[in-house]
Each structure stands twice: as structure tokens, then as C-alpha cells.
Design a protein around this motif. Sequence first.
Motif, short mmCIF file in Angstrom:
data_model
loop_
_atom_site.label_atom_id
_atom_site.label_comp_id
_atom_site.label_asym_id
_atom_site.label_seq_id
_atom_site.Cartn_x
_atom_site.Cartn_y
_atom_site.Cartn_z
N PHE A 32 -4.38 -2.56 -8.34
CA PHE A 32 -3.07 -3.20 -8.15
C PHE A 32 -3.06 -4.55 -8.87
O PHE A 32 -3.05 -5.62 -8.22
N PRO A 33 -3.08 -4.52 -10.21
CA PRO A 33 -3.10 -5.79 -10.95
C PRO A 33 -1.83 -6.60 -10.79
O PRO A 33 -1.84 -7.82 -11.01
N GLY A 34 -0.74 -5.95 -10.40
CA GLY A 34 0.52 -6.67 -10.24
C GLY A 34 0.61 -7.47 -8.96
O GLY A 34 1.51 -8.31 -8.81
N ARG A 35 -0.28 -7.21 -8.03
CA ARG A 35 -0.24 -7.95 -6.76
C ARG A 35 -0.98 -9.26 -6.90
O ARG A 35 -1.92 -9.40 -7.69
N SER A 36 -0.59 -10.20 -6.11
CA SER A 36 -1.23 -11.52 -6.13
C SER A 36 -1.08 -12.13 -4.74
O SER A 36 -0.64 -11.46 -3.80
#
Length: 620
Positions: A421-425
Motif C-alpha cells: 500500500f504505497p499510497g497510504r501514509s
Amino acid sequence: MKPFTRRSTYLVALALLALAFVALVAISTVALRGARIDLTDKQLYTLSEGTRNILGKIEEPITLKLYYSEHATRDLQQFRVFATRVRELLEEIAARSRGKVVLEVIDPEPFSEAEDQAAAYGLQGVPLGASGDKLYFGLVGTNSTDGETTMPFIQPDKESFLEYDVAKLISTLSVDTKPVVALISGLPTGPSMDPSGRQNPGWVVDRQISELFELRRMQGAPTAIADDVDLLMVVHPRQLPEDTLYAIDQFVMRGGRLLAFVDPDSEADQSGVDPLDPLSLQVPRSSDLPELFKAWGIDYDPTRLVLDEVHALQVQPDPNGPPVRHLAVLGLGKTALNQEDVVSAELENLNFSSAGSLKLADASSLVMEALAQSSGASGTASVQRVREATADPDQLREGFQPGGQPLVLAARFSGPLTSAFPGRSGEGHIAQAQQPVNLIVVADTDVLTDRLWVQAREFMGEPVYNPFASNGDFVYNAVDNLVGNSDLIAVRTRAAASRPFERVTALRRGAEERYRAKEQELQRQLDTLEQELTRLQQPGPEGQAQALSPQQQAEILRFQDEKLRMRKELREVQHRLNADIEALGSRLKLINILGMPALLVLLALFVAWRRWSRRRAAEA
């Protein structure tokens, strides 16, 4: 004062050399205590890095008691050699522990207090012949808080896993609480109530895990996994929400271990199935972790099942008909199981049903190690096709084309990993695994069900298990291995110390190939000759000896001479079978007897020549 002569100088020099040698030995005994050099081919006496790390983290003293029947094994030379290797490994562990591990070797002689202690610890005494002696060879580990772990009998055939077993024993004594196993399951593996109101104790696998570990069942779709969880076990994940998948991803990213069971067609999944409605049998029963697998580089197709011609088991779809081999119901023996991994090694057989296959994507950062795989005579088929052949499994053979390559049914994946989930932060988000991950994925959930590996019943109120396959051991080994710390998982499989004579084996095989055909031909000729002799020497109709003509007598003499010649030639052929091996043995003896002395003589001559050359150069 009489001056020193040359002879006196030599005597004084020799005396000083002797004193220096004694002093050097005394100093080295103290200064080099514990120093070792492992010159064996496979580093048999060098501890793995994982074992050394485990020893370095010991806080409380641990005592290892090796109960070994020294006197009882006086005639078992091979076992004594193995016992020496075990003792040397334990001594190495104690030496590397900085005093945290103390080794005691105890001989439990018959009718002694030591034998009573060994029996009280639960160690196994193996009877030896009619003498009544018992062989004890077990290990007991204790810590300062009354913790106790045992190895009832150290088996020679499991020598390759000895270091792992000892490291695991020490690691277990270093912690005070049970490891936590969290379970997310889409199948009813645990205790439940059946429709009639009776208590169902759950699957045997589930019961065994709950007895040995703290099993924490996670209900619904959890969005977080606690930090104290050592292992996350995911069984038959069907359409998990993204937040749950993200929780699994982050658990793995922060160093958690994952054991996942997915399935293209889980026969144990009876949700939505109505026996009175044939259409309900077409409801999909597949499970997957699609977002995670795709991002991690694990290829798994939930629409295809593995068929295997070699490992197909017999089933009986019709109670009144004969059993037939079902290509989708597989029984894997030792040859199909990875003997180099502690999870699958030493297992006798694993049974799978409607299993999928696993591969590693080209761009994956992980390394895949197969634990169980099909034969080369295997291929895949659609879930629908296998379902249609439920009543007649022979239909699966129609048009079946093996791919020629084994398919992986269960595998270990390890290495660096990036979040799916690279889009999560946000706070606490982990984009890169903090350490190399360790996952085990099994492309079958039916492997967990009782019907594929065990008969469970109750006897006088106690459960009795009668396993006919090793599925339970496989699952337990996977859980036990993954809940261990990373150092324990990294402990390598130790090579067996017994090394075959590969050169001798190769020579014997080559000799047999060269001479066996000739030997068989001579044996056939000899058999034919003996039949001819028997025919010529047959008695008459009334049992009396027949008068032989001179030609027949000459023929018999010729046959007998030929028989002696063939027997002699056959003996020579049989002798030549071992000629190369004997020649190799003679060469080795020559090298051992003459080689080293000759080398020393040459070295001495070389040193003398060098001195003579230097003396001449100095005089010139």
C-alpha cells in the motif's frame, strides 16, 4: 675458565629450546583456551550465526544435562561416534555462551539415582537385547525459574537438525511466556456448537495449536494486529476488506511472521451450500490475498487446481463402486517434500485436496523455497472442470496434458519487501520491511481438515488421535518455526557428519556397468550347460543308469571341462568388480604409509640444501 665448546653450545641451545617449548605449551593452554579451528569440509563444528545470536541474548543461566549410557553402548561403535559428535556440539555451545550455558554429562547406570532422574524427566530408555540394559541418550534443559524442556531421545537419523533442536530448546528456556498466534479464519476450525446442540471440539490441528501456544482468534475483519503477536495465521481469506489487508501488510512490514492458507476450491467451506439445491454447489469457494500477493510478487491463480498423475490418491465416490485414482487428491511422499527445511523434513507424507500452485513473479524481491511440490507428471485444470468430475474422477484424465515440471503447493518466501500500500501514509505507516520477512504460504486449506490426515475419537473421555498422514506435524512445524525469533529461523540445517565414500561408490558403479553384462552372459551359458549335462545323465525308464556311447561320454567330459572353464572365468569377472576399489585402497595405504614420511624427508633435504647453499654463499 674453560671456554664453551661447539658441543656445549648445542646442548645449551637444546635445553633452551626445550624450556621454550614447555613455556609455549603452558602459555597457549591458558591464552588459547576455547580457541578452535574447524577444518571439516562442511564446517560441522562451527555454530550458525543464528545459534551464536541466541547464545548472546541469554540473560539467565541455563543448564543442559546430557543423559548418555556410556557403558551400555560399549559394543555400539557407530552410535558412540554419533554420541561423540553430539557431545562436541554441546561443548561448543557451552564454550560460546560466555558461561551462560552449563553442560553436564550424566551416565544413568542401571538401578542408579541418575537413571531414576532420567525416567522422571521423561527420557526414553531403549532396551538393548536380552541383557536388559537400557540406552538413554536424551537432553534436559533447565533455567533458573524452574523452566524445563527435554529432548527425550536424540536420534541419529535426525542429526542434520540437531543444532536447530538444541537452539530451539535454549531459545524456549530464554522466554517465560507462550508465543502468541493470532488467527484470522474463514473456516470453522475451532470449537463450536453443531445444529443438534452438541459441542464440537474443532479440528485437531486447531486443538494442538491452542494447547501449545496462546491462540488468539480474531473475529470479523480486524483493522489492527497487536504488537505482542508473534505469528499471524490466515486461513481461507475470502474477500477481506482493504483495511484488514493493510493490517496484515503492516504486521509483516514490522517483522511479524505470516502463515497463510489459501485455496482455489476449499471443500471445507460449506457456507452457502444447500444439499437440497444443486445450484448451491456451484458457489465459489476460493480464497486469496490478491493485493498482497500481487505487490509481493507471489503468483497464485485461484481459478486453477493441480492435477498429478504420480501422486494421485484413490477415492471412492460411489459407495457401491470400486475406488478410483483422483488426480486432484494428492498424497506427497518424502521425495516431494523439501528435506532441507525443518518444516517439511522428516515428514512421511502430506495429503492435499484440490490444491493450487505458487510461483515467484519475475520482479519479486523475495526468494521462494518450495516445501511441497507435485511431480513432473502434473498440470493444472479449472476449478469448474474438477467439480464436474466429482462423481467420476476418471473424467479428469481426458485431455490431461502434464506440463513436465513440478508445481509448488507450499513454499517459504523470504527477503526484503516493500509495502503493498504505497499510497497510504500517516503516523506509524511502514513503507519498507524493517528486516527480511519470512512467510509460509500453502495453496490448500483442506490440508488442515481431519479427514485428510487423522482419525479422532474419544476413549474414556479423553481424545485419541490416530494420524495416517503428517499434515498435523507439517502445520505444527510451520507454526513452531515461525513463532521463533529470527535467529532461530536462521539456524541452518547441519550437514550430517557421516560422509559416504563417493569415489568408492563411483568406482563400484562403473565396475558393475563394465562387468555385469559379461557376468550375466556367463551365468546364462553356465545354466544352459548344466541343463545339457542333466539331460545326458538322466536315468533310464526304470531308474537304472543308462549305458553311454563313447560320443556321449566325450560330450559329457567336454561339457564338464567347459563348465570348469566358465566357473573360473565367472570368478575372475566377479573379482574384477572390486579390482578398482582394491587398487584405490592400495594407493591410499601407500600414500598414508609412505607419502607423509617421504614428504618430511624431502622437506628436510630442502632445508639442508638451503642451509648448505647459504653457507657456501657466505664462505664465498
